[in-house]
Design a protein around this motif. Sequence first.
Motif, PDB file in Angstrom:
ATOM      1  N   UNK A  43     -32.697 -33.683  36.025  1.00 30.68           N
ATOM      2  CA  UNK A  43     -34.102 -32.959  36.000  1.00 30.68           C
ATOM      3  C   UNK A  43     -35.206 -33.336  35.329  1.00 30.68           C
ATOM      4  N   UNK A  44     -36.259 -32.798  35.408  1.00 35.44           N
ATOM      5  CA  UNK A  44     -37.534 -33.432  34.738  1.00 35.44           C
ATOM      6  C   UNK A  44     -37.279 -32.876  33.292  1.00 35.44           C
ATOM      7  N   UNK A  45     -36.806 -31.771  33.154  1.00 35.00           N
ATOM      8  CA  UNK A  45     -36.614 -31.216  31.625  1.00 35.00           C
ATOM      9  C   UNK A  45     -35.345 -30.701  31.663  1.00 35.00           C
ATOM     10  N   UNK A  46     -34.585 -30.887  30.259  1.00 38.92           N
ATOM     11  CA  UNK A  46     -33.314 -30.227  29.987  1.00 38.92           C
ATOM     12  C   UNK A  46     -33.583 -29.168  28.878  1.00 38.92           C
ATOM     13  N   UNK A  47     -33.300 -28.038  29.346  1.00 45.95           N
ATOM     14  CA  UNK A  47     -33.337 -26.823  28.416  1.00 45.95           C
ATOM     15  C   UNK A  47     -31.822 -26.446  27.637  1.00 45.95           C
ATOM     16  N   UNK A  48     -31.935 -26.316  26.214  1.00 46.94           N
ATOM     17  CA  UNK A  48     -30.639 -25.966  25.796  1.00 46.94           C
ATOM     18  C   UNK A  48     -30.722 -24.954  24.734  1.00 46.94           C
ATOM     19  N   UNK A  49     -29.973 -23.969  24.834  1.00 47.24           N
ATOM     20  CA  UNK A  49     -29.907 -22.682  23.920  1.00 47.24           C
ATOM     21  C   UNK A  49     -28.769 -22.711  23.156  1.00 47.24           C
ATOM     22  N   UNK A  50     -28.954 -23.220  21.954  1.00 50.38           N
ATOM     23  CA  UNK A  50     -27.959 -23.115  20.864  1.00 50.38           C
ATOM     24  C   UNK A  50     -26.657 -23.899  21.529  1.00 50.38           C
ATOM     25  N   UNK A  51     -26.495 -24.874  22.135  1.00 50.87           N
ATOM     26  CA  UNK A  51     -25.498 -25.500  22.992  1.00 50.87           C
ATOM     27  C   UNK A  51     -24.276 -25.746  21.917  1.00 50.87           C
ATOM     28  N   UNK A  52     -24.416 -25.919  20.471  1.00 46.07           N
ATOM     29  CA  UNK A  52     -23.304 -26.281  19.881  1.00 46.07           C
ATOM     30  C   UNK A  52     -22.609 -25.303  18.762  1.00 46.07           C
ATOM     31  N   UNK A  53     -23.292 -23.797  19.136  1.00 46.92           N
ATOM     32  CA  UNK A  53     -22.816 -22.916  18.253  1.00 46.92           C
ATOM     33  C   UNK A  53     -21.392 -22.634  18.145  1.00 46.92           C
ATOM     34  N   UNK A  54     -20.639 -22.788  19.431  1.00 35.72           N
ATOM     35  CA  UNK A  54     -19.268 -22.427  19.433  1.00 35.72           C
ATOM     36  C   UNK A  54     -18.466 -23.561  19.037  1.00 35.72           C
ATOM     37  N   UNK A  55     -18.708 -24.772  18.370  1.00 36.62           N
ATOM     38  CA  UNK A  55     -18.230 -25.768  18.154  1.00 36.62           C
ATOM     39  C   UNK A  55     -18.065 -25.637  16.529  1.00 36.62           C
ATOM     40  N   UNK A  56     -16.669 -26.348  15.966  1.00 39.12           N
ATOM     41  CA  UNK A  56     -16.423 -26.382  14.754  1.00 39.12           C
ATOM     42  C   UNK A  56     -17.279 -27.279  14.020  1.00 39.12           C
ATOM     43  N   UNK A  57     -17.484 -27.260  12.644  1.00 41.79           N
ATOM     44  CA  UNK A  57     -18.394 -28.133  12.045  1.00 41.79           C
ATOM     45  C   UNK A  57     -18.455 -29.693  12.302  1.00 41.79           C
ATOM     46  N   UNK A  58     -16.960 -29.931  12.426  1.00 47.10           N
ATOM     47  CA  UNK A  58     -16.815 -31.630  12.617  1.00 47.10           C
ATOM     48  C   UNK A  58     -17.362 -31.895  13.872  1.00 47.10           C
ATOM     49  N   UNK A  59     -16.870 -31.319  15.016  1.00 44.92           N
ATOM     50  CA  UNK A  59     -17.166 -31.421  16.414  1.00 44.92           C
ATOM     51  C   UNK A  59     -18.852 -31.268  16.552  1.00 44.92           C
ATOM     52  N   UNK A  60     -19.424 -30.266  15.709  1.00 44.08           N
ATOM     53  CA  UNK A  60     -20.861 -29.964  16.100  1.00 44.08           C
ATOM     54  C   UNK A  60     -21.518 -31.309  15.337  1.00 44.08           C
ATOM     55  N   UNK A  61     -21.097 -32.004  14.484  1.00 39.22           N
ATOM     56  CA  UNK A  61     -22.167 -33.080  13.547  1.00 39.22           C
ATOM     57  C   UNK A  61     -21.639 -34.254  14.745  1.00 39.22           C
ATOM     58  N   UNK A  62     -20.374 -34.406  15.240  1.00 35.71           N
ATOM     59  CA  UNK A  62     -20.191 -35.531  16.384  1.00 35.71           C
ATOM     60  C   UNK A  62     -21.034 -35.295  17.414  1.00 35.71           C
ATOM     61  N   UNK A  63     -21.102 -33.848  18.162  1.00 38.18           N
ATOM     62  CA  UNK A  63     -21.836 -33.677  19.356  1.00 38.18           C
ATOM     63  C   UNK A  63     -23.545 -33.992  19.189  1.00 38.18           C
ATOM     64  N   UNK A  64     -23.901 -33.702  17.894  1.00 40.45           N
ATOM     65  CA  UNK A  64     -25.267 -34.016  17.530  1.00 40.45           C
ATOM     66  C   UNK A  64     -25.674 -35.426  17.864  1.00 40.45           C
ATOM     67  N   UNK A  65     -24.670 -36.144  17.301  1.00 43.20           N
ATOM     68  CA  UNK A  65     -24.840 -37.913  17.519  1.00 43.20           C
ATOM     69  C   UNK A  65     -25.043 -38.239  19.128  1.00 43.20           C
ATOM     70  N   UNK A  66     -24.034 -37.373  19.618  1.00 45.20           N
ATOM     71  CA  UNK A  66     -23.733 -37.694  21.035  1.00 45.20           C
ATOM     72  C   UNK A  66     -25.146 -37.295  21.858  1.00 45.20           C
ATOM     73  N   UNK A  67     -25.758 -36.123  21.493  1.00 42.72           N
ATOM     74  CA  UNK A  67     -26.769 -35.530  22.373  1.00 42.72           C
ATOM     75  C   UNK A  67     -28.098 -36.217  21.971  1.00 42.72           C
ATOM     76  N   UNK A  68     -28.248 -37.101  20.642  1.00 43.79           N
ATOM     77  CA  UNK A  68     -29.319 -37.993  20.338  1.00 43.79           C
ATOM     78  C   UNK A  68     -28.942 -39.096  21.215  1.00 43.79           C
TER      79      UNK A  68
END
Length: 367
Positions: free
Chosen positions: A164-189
């Motif tokens: 896509x030209x643009x990715x839209x994400x609406x709170x995509x990490x809010x269902x993950x636990x704290x550890x996975x959220x931290x890991x997924x933040x790095x993966x998204x970047x």
Amino acid sequence: MASVTFDAVSKRYGEVTAVDDLNLAIEDGEFMVLLGPSGCGKTTALRMIAGLEDISDGKLSIGDEVVNDVDPSRRDISMVFQSYALYPHMTVQRNIESPLLVRSYHVDGNDKPARKLTKAERDERVAEAARVLDLEPYLKRKPAALSGGQRQRVALARAFVGRPKVFLMDEPLSNLDAKLRAQTRIELVELHDRVGTTVVYVTHDQVEAMTMATRVAVMSMGKLQQVGTPQEVYARPVNTFVAQFIGTPPMNCFAGRIAADSGRIEVEGGTLPLPAGLVATPAAGSAVTVGVRPEHLTIDASGSLGVEVRAVEWLGHECLISASIGDATIVIREAGMSASEAGQGMRLAVDPANVHLFDPNTTLRIG
Ligand code: ATP
């Protein structure tokens, strides 16, 4: 890839103005985070980009094209939601492939008509998405046989596969636990660094905003408050809302008054220096709101501010000390263990570079 531009965009639902006169230029390739508390209008702004909400006023463009009246299917965007919305009966491979089966793409150049992809082209794109998101070992599994983080990556792969030209994400990490959220933040970047697509990401979590965004747009009650890099909004918040929404614990804000000799700020329990680089000092006697971040209050026996400790919370690597200034409770951050105890007096010092001043009536930054 494309830019996204809000030009005086508003969205009203009857009496409710969900987004109020939004002006925001999201640059091509940027990771823009729309940040604000529940109900501030950030999801509505995102849904307008997707074409899922009509625009009441103003102009919204993707790249050079005004998209106010462009059908969502023609906007070339992908959206990832909080609930991953995977098809449970399909394998990971089929889930990732699913958008390619229903949509047409301009694969032969923009001057040629869009067409459906061939099986070989679809397989190639799914393989690439699976590689980028480390999903190759799971392609034959169904979503039920995946962890929460893996499911989230499938949702991202499915969004990525259409390029896509643009990715839209609406709170995509809010269902993950704290550890996975931290890991997924790095993966998204990392994903953003690799593909370079413009990302517009909605969250109420300032940690997500500070860690992932190239720029943050802070919203409150439908209005854009400030847009800037994470460092800018942290270091120079434009008003007390942004000052207290960014940072954990938030910035301490309390009442003060410019002293008669104008050299300092009088507060309950002592004085504080005026901020460094103040362009115009308010008149002596003016009421001000003083802002100091918890990490910028230093315990110092010769400090100019005296407070009484109310509580000390030890978090392992640091302590958070709560104390009172007049009606306000302030928080002081101290590295390691603290020698302070509840009920004890304490003196604090602040460097002028770390003092913020706000107008108590307008809440806007003075310096
Ligand atoms: P949250 O984080 O809770 O999703 P948000 O910041 O994304 O909040 P929006 O969902 O954009 O906020 O909502 C902004 C305002 O518009 C809210 O006051 C909300 O109640 C209102 N609103 C949103 N959708 C509708 C609708 N379909 N009809 C009426 N009002 C709506």
